[in-house]
Motif scaffolding. Structure first.
Motif, short mmCIF file in Angstrom:
data_model
loop_
_atom_site.label_atom_id
_atom_site.label_comp_id
_atom_site.label_asym_id
_atom_site.label_seq_id
_atom_site.Cartn_x
_atom_site.Cartn_y
_atom_site.Cartn_z
N ASP A 18 5.85 3.55 -12.17
CA ASP A 18 6.24 3.05 -10.85
C ASP A 18 6.74 1.62 -10.95
N PHE A 19 7.45 1.19 -9.91
CA PHE A 19 8.02 -0.15 -9.86
C PHE A 19 7.95 -0.67 -8.43
N THR A 20 7.61 -1.96 -8.30
CA THR A 20 7.60 -2.58 -6.98
C THR A 20 8.20 -3.97 -7.05
N THR A 21 9.02 -4.30 -6.08
CA THR A 21 9.55 -5.65 -5.92
C THR A 21 9.16 -6.16 -4.54
N TYR A 22 8.86 -7.46 -4.48
CA TYR A 22 8.34 -8.06 -3.25
C TYR A 22 9.29 -9.15 -2.76
N CYS A 23 9.36 -9.25 -1.46
CA CYS A 23 10.25 -10.20 -0.83
C CYS A 23 9.45 -10.98 0.22
N ASN A 24 9.51 -12.31 0.15
CA ASN A 24 8.75 -13.14 1.10
C ASN A 24 9.63 -14.20 1.73
N ARG A 60 12.39 8.86 -3.73
CA ARG A 60 11.32 8.19 -4.47
C ARG A 60 11.18 6.70 -4.09
N LEU A 61 12.00 6.23 -3.17
CA LEU A 61 11.96 4.83 -2.76
C LEU A 61 11.22 4.69 -1.44
N THR A 62 10.27 3.74 -1.39
CA THR A 62 9.52 3.46 -0.17
C THR A 62 9.71 1.99 0.17
N PHE A 63 10.14 1.73 1.39
CA PHE A 63 10.41 0.37 1.86
C PHE A 63 9.40 0.05 2.96
N GLN A 64 8.86 -1.18 2.89
CA GLN A 64 7.90 -1.61 3.91
C GLN A 64 8.30 -2.97 4.46
N PHE A 65 8.05 -3.17 5.74
CA PHE A 65 8.26 -4.45 6.40
C PHE A 65 6.90 -4.90 6.91
N GLY A 66 6.51 -6.11 6.58
CA GLY A 66 5.18 -6.59 6.91
C GLY A 66 4.94 -6.72 8.41
N GLU A 67 3.65 -6.74 8.76
CA GLU A 67 3.28 -6.83 10.17
C GLU A 67 3.79 -8.12 10.81
N ALA A 68 3.79 -9.20 10.04
CA ALA A 68 4.26 -10.49 10.56
C ALA A 68 5.77 -10.65 10.42
N LYS A 69 6.44 -9.67 9.86
CA LYS A 69 7.89 -9.70 9.65
C LYS A 69 8.30 -10.90 8.79
N ASN A 71 7.48 -10.52 5.22
CA ASN A 71 7.54 -10.00 3.87
C ASN A 71 7.92 -8.53 3.88
N SER A 72 8.39 -8.09 2.72
CA SER A 72 8.83 -6.71 2.58
C SER A 72 8.65 -6.30 1.13
N SER A 73 8.63 -5.01 0.91
CA SER A 73 8.52 -4.51 -0.46
C SER A 73 9.33 -3.24 -0.62
N LEU A 74 9.74 -3.03 -1.85
CA LEU A 74 10.41 -1.79 -2.25
C LEU A 74 9.62 -1.20 -3.40
N HIS A 75 9.19 0.01 -3.26
CA HIS A 75 8.41 0.68 -4.29
C HIS A 75 9.17 1.92 -4.75
N THR A 86 19.82 -4.21 -10.21
CA THR A 86 19.17 -5.33 -9.54
C THR A 86 19.01 -5.00 -8.07
N TYR A 87 17.81 -5.20 -7.58
CA TYR A 87 17.49 -4.89 -6.19
C TYR A 87 17.35 -6.21 -5.42
N PHE A 88 18.11 -6.32 -4.36
CA PHE A 88 18.10 -7.52 -3.52
C PHE A 88 17.52 -7.20 -2.15
N CYS A 89 16.69 -8.11 -1.67
CA CYS A 89 16.37 -8.07 -0.25
C CYS A 89 17.22 -9.13 0.43
N ALA A 90 17.46 -8.96 1.70
CA ALA A 90 18.25 -9.91 2.47
C ALA A 90 17.63 -10.00 3.85
#
Lengths: 110, 113
Positions: A18-24, A60-69, A71-75, A86-90
């Motif tokens: 598995d792989f996860t990237t985090y965005c803050n 197989r990709l799961t995207f989440q947006f944090g409760e406080a909006k 942060n986010s993650s891609l798993h 390369t995976y970018f968040c924006a």
């Protein structure tokens, strides 16, 4: 100014792992978008998240947006060699401009 | 698909020269954007345009000039190229100001010697 930080910068995994990237973000976002860029290619839109706590799946990709909006993650479950790139968040604030994270480059060993 | 194209795809120039990178889209999108991509910095917005004759600065506008006389074209000019402007440049368009999908062109790899 507004910053969107993304970690890790690089990730090497064995195929099937598995792989996860985090965005803050330092500030609350109105929405967040995710893009994928294949080696030598251009960024391609994957998904947009708008609601607090939102979770979206694409195969197989799961995207989440944090409760406080802020942060986010891609798993990615059970990576495949086709996931390489390369995976970018924006993130976007109400002011409108889209701020890209630095990206996470994923390498998958077959 | 050829909805958004960039030319040239590769360019080598010398310090001090003027260079223009072209961007053309066939979707009649209102918004167009120029980004540069450098290792460790992701994509940084240089300029954007909301419509013909309307442009605004992004995060890193210094040393660049844009114009948009027609909706479909959004050229980016480096008036006097510097080595620090060596980068990959992406043009993008969207129907809205980032609220919806941004569609990226194939990119121009610029080297300034």
């Amino acid at each position: 100014g507004q910053q969107v930080m993304q970690i890790p910068q690089y990730q090497h995994v064995q195929e099937g792992e598995d792989f996860t990237t985090y965005c803050n973000s330092s500030t609350t976002l109105s929405n967040i978008q995710w893009y994928k860029q294949r080696p030598g290619g251009h960024p391609v839109f994957l998904i947009q998240l708008v609601k607090s706590g939102e979770v979206k799946k694409q195969k197989r990709l799961t995207f989440q947006f944090g409760e406080a909006k802020k942060n986010s993650s891609l798993h990615i479950t059970a990576t495949q060699t086709t996931d390489v790139g390369t995976y970018f968040c924006a993130g976007q604030r109400n002011t409108g401009k889209l701020i890209f994270g630095q990206g996470t480059t994923l390498q998958v060993k077959p | 698909d050829a909805g958004i194209t960039q030319s040239p795809r590769y360019k080598i120039t010398e310090t001090g020269r003027q260079v223009t990178l072209m961007c053309h889209q066939t979707w009649s999108h209102s918004y167009m954007f120029w980004y540069r991509q450098d290792l460790g910095h992701g994509l940084r917005l240089i300029y954007y345009s909301a419509a013909a004759d309307i442009t605004d600065k992004g995060e890193v506008p210094d040393g660049y000039v844009v114009s948009r006389s027609k909706t479909e074209n959004f050229p980016l000019t480096l008036e006097s190229a510097t080595r620090s402007q060596t980068s990959v440049y992406f043009c993008a368009s969207s129907e809205g100001r980032g609220w919806v999908t941004q569609y990226f062109g194939p990119g121009t790899r610029l080297t300034v010697l």
